[in-house]
Design a protein around this motif. Structure first.
Motif, PDB file in Angstrom:
ATOM      1  N   GLU A  88      -1.735  -5.630   4.023  1.00 25.81           N
ATOM      2  CA  GLU A  88      -0.556  -5.024   4.632  1.00 25.81           C
ATOM      3  C   GLU A  88       0.387  -5.158   4.196  1.00 25.81           C
ATOM      4  O   GLU A  88       0.172  -5.146   2.495  1.00 25.81           O
ATOM      5  N   PRO A  89       1.077  -4.404   4.530  1.00 16.82           N
ATOM      6  CA  PRO A  89       2.634  -3.831   3.848  1.00 16.82           C
ATOM      7  C   PRO A  89       3.236  -4.987   3.514  1.00 16.82           C
ATOM      8  O   PRO A  89       3.887  -5.825   3.935  1.00 16.82           O
ATOM      9  N   GLY A  90       3.199  -5.523   2.096  1.00 20.78           N
ATOM     10  CA  GLY A  90       3.932  -6.526   1.714  1.00 20.78           C
ATOM     11  C   GLY A  90       3.153  -7.944   1.917  1.00 20.78           C
ATOM     12  O   GLY A  90       4.058  -8.508   1.604  1.00 20.78           O
ATOM     13  N   LEU A  91       2.088  -7.992   2.000  1.00 18.95           N
ATOM     14  CA  LEU A  91       1.543  -8.861   2.126  1.00 18.95           C
ATOM     15  C   LEU A  91      -0.185  -8.623   1.817  1.00 18.95           C
ATOM     16  O   LEU A  91      -1.343  -8.065   2.143  1.00 18.95           O
ATOM     17  N   VAL A  92      -0.301  -9.180   0.847  1.00 13.76           N
ATOM     18  CA  VAL A  92      -2.112  -9.763   0.784  1.00 13.76           C
ATOM     19  C   VAL A  92      -2.846 -11.171   0.411  1.00 13.76           C
ATOM     20  O   VAL A  92      -1.526 -11.921   0.258  1.00 13.76           O
ATOM     21  N   ASP A  93      -3.997 -11.210   0.646  1.00 13.51           N
ATOM     22  CA  ASP A  93      -5.348 -12.177   1.119  1.00 13.51           C
ATOM     23  C   ASP A  93      -5.820 -12.527   0.375  1.00 13.51           C
ATOM     24  O   ASP A  93      -7.027 -10.979   0.674  1.00 13.51           O
ATOM     25  N   ILE A  94      -6.599 -12.720  -0.644  1.00 14.08           N
ATOM     26  CA  ILE A  94      -7.978 -13.048  -1.788  1.00 14.08           C
ATOM     27  C   ILE A  94      -7.912 -14.648  -1.464  1.00 14.08           C
ATOM     28  O   ILE A  94      -7.287 -15.028  -1.258  1.00 14.08           O
ATOM     29  N   ALA A 130       0.567  -7.054  -3.143  1.00 15.20           N
ATOM     30  CA  ALA A 130       1.210  -7.398  -2.727  1.00 15.20           C
ATOM     31  C   ALA A 130       2.849  -6.020  -2.345  1.00 15.20           C
ATOM     32  O   ALA A 130       2.850  -5.208  -1.639  1.00 15.20           O
ATOM     33  N   GLY A 131       2.922  -6.170  -3.375  1.00 19.89           N
ATOM     34  CA  GLY A 131       4.136  -5.737  -4.481  1.00 19.89           C
ATOM     35  C   GLY A 131       3.219  -3.889  -3.807  1.00 19.89           C
ATOM     36  O   GLY A 131       4.120  -2.932  -3.756  1.00 19.89           O
TER      37      GLY A 131
END
Lengths: 152, 152, 152, 152
Positions: free
Chosen positions: B37-43, B74-75
């Motif tokens: 999502e904008p500004g947000l990543v999960d791995i 995320a960036g």
């Protein structure tokens, strides 16, 4: 401090080699221990497609994996024979893309301590015999004794 | 700021997915992008013997490899479509042994910028559905445009 | 864990206040302790010409001085009554120029421990009642007991 | 690279000295610029009660204030004449209590760059002529040109 006996010297080298051999991550990296001295460890590895980021360079995390092991084992060389070493924290600065055929990671003890040991690491890309500094690390270790399930 | 159009939304997700797929390191880790999502990543990734340190826990460097990718992507979600993202530096604190069946790494943008973006990461060990915070990261990214050989 | 008694609550607040009052650096900064709770300390200070860098903003080092004290005292609130707290290391990211009339620094314990406590700090510039995040810190503390010359 | 002319040499020294003189924080610390060369700056200061933590040692934040200035000005020596230098982040490891009559802080450029410059700092306590390493810093700088209100 009295000089280490020949037995003690063999001991810390053996302890580092045995521990290194138990790190599955070092096998995944194809990493070799190339130098083990008091307060000083060098690790080498070759470029491989399974270690890359999106531009084909070594992933910053893989650089830090090898540097963290180099720093941790540099610290372990100066810890008691029954101690385990844990990384409390590290910081890495990526100075240049990790582009090369081979990489050499240096771990050096800056300040040994009974509980806390501070180390520094430097990573070099090696291309056609020429070395280029690509990363620096500051890494803080803890010496742990008598904790269940933790040996060196 | 006007809402992103459907096309733009698809674009940043596609860019992150494509770049992630080109990271050999993510395949070695068995890592999956589970949230973008904008500004947000999960791995997420599972424990595997090839990712361990000497006590059988996840190697701190492997934790940082996944966290660095989570923070970097995320960036990237908030950078221009033709930009590449590079990690300038990161620092990781290991709060507890990385002991678990599965791990979830969160990357979050704290401060986006035209040149410099600052992110934070958190790693959790997941055991029988219970999550435990095992590491925190602070990671600084650079947005690079028009540099030869670097795309996202 | 049983709830802290009223006496214990008074004790940790008194210990933090007494220690803070002995820090010459806090007087130089004109810093005030504005909140002291278990695992949580806030510090405020006003802009002053003796705290600036070359553009007239608060010097990054002065921001980190207040953040380090906020983090250290947040940790001390959860340490034994006879313990002293030492900073092992900290890292600060400067997100925006430290421009403002007043500043508020938060220290929060992320992971308390018998020997090592990990904390996070956030610094805000306050201008006409509006707060802006200007810096984040990660700070590692050591709890020291029975060491000559060190009390809290 | 051609050798710098005498005029250029004077210029970077003058720029560093002028900027240092504008830092109110350096006056508060009683800090002196004792060495300014390309990529290298040393700063000295004396112990004073207004710079202390609760045990009477130099506050970690005050050590980092002097180190940050040493690193920042080391970077500025190699930047264009119209550039301003900003600290993006730094990390400091405190190796020993900052106990001494006098302190010397070294800033060194490790990797200069058009946008990002990476530096390292070391702080020494000086007691009766003997120097002891008390802290190491890794510091990342940004070179800023043509931004309103920011000069060197």
């Amino acid at each position: 401090m009295p000089a280490a006996s020949a037995t003690e010297t063999v001991d810390f080298i053996t302890r580092v080699r045995d521990s290194f051999a138990r790190q599955g991550a070092m096998q995944t990296l194809g990493a070799r221990l190339v130098r083990v001295e008091p307060g000083l460890v060098d690790i080498c590895l070759d470029w491989a497609p399974g270690l890359t980021q999106q531009h084909g360079f070594l992933h910053a995390g893989m650089v830090s994996t090898a540097l963290d092991s180099a720093c941790g084992y540099a610290g372990l060389t100066q810890m008691p024979a029954d101690a385990a070493v844990l990384t409390i924290e590290f910081k890495i600065n990526l100075l240049a893309p990790a582009k090369g055929q081979r990489f050499r990671m240096e771990g050096r003890v800056i300040k040994p301590g009974r509980t806390i040991t501070v180390t520094e690491g430097r990573a070099y890309a090696v291309d056609e015999g020429r070395e280029k500094l690509i990363a620096t690390m500051g890494c803080t270790l803890m010496c742990v004794q008598n904790r269940d399930g933790l040996n060196n």
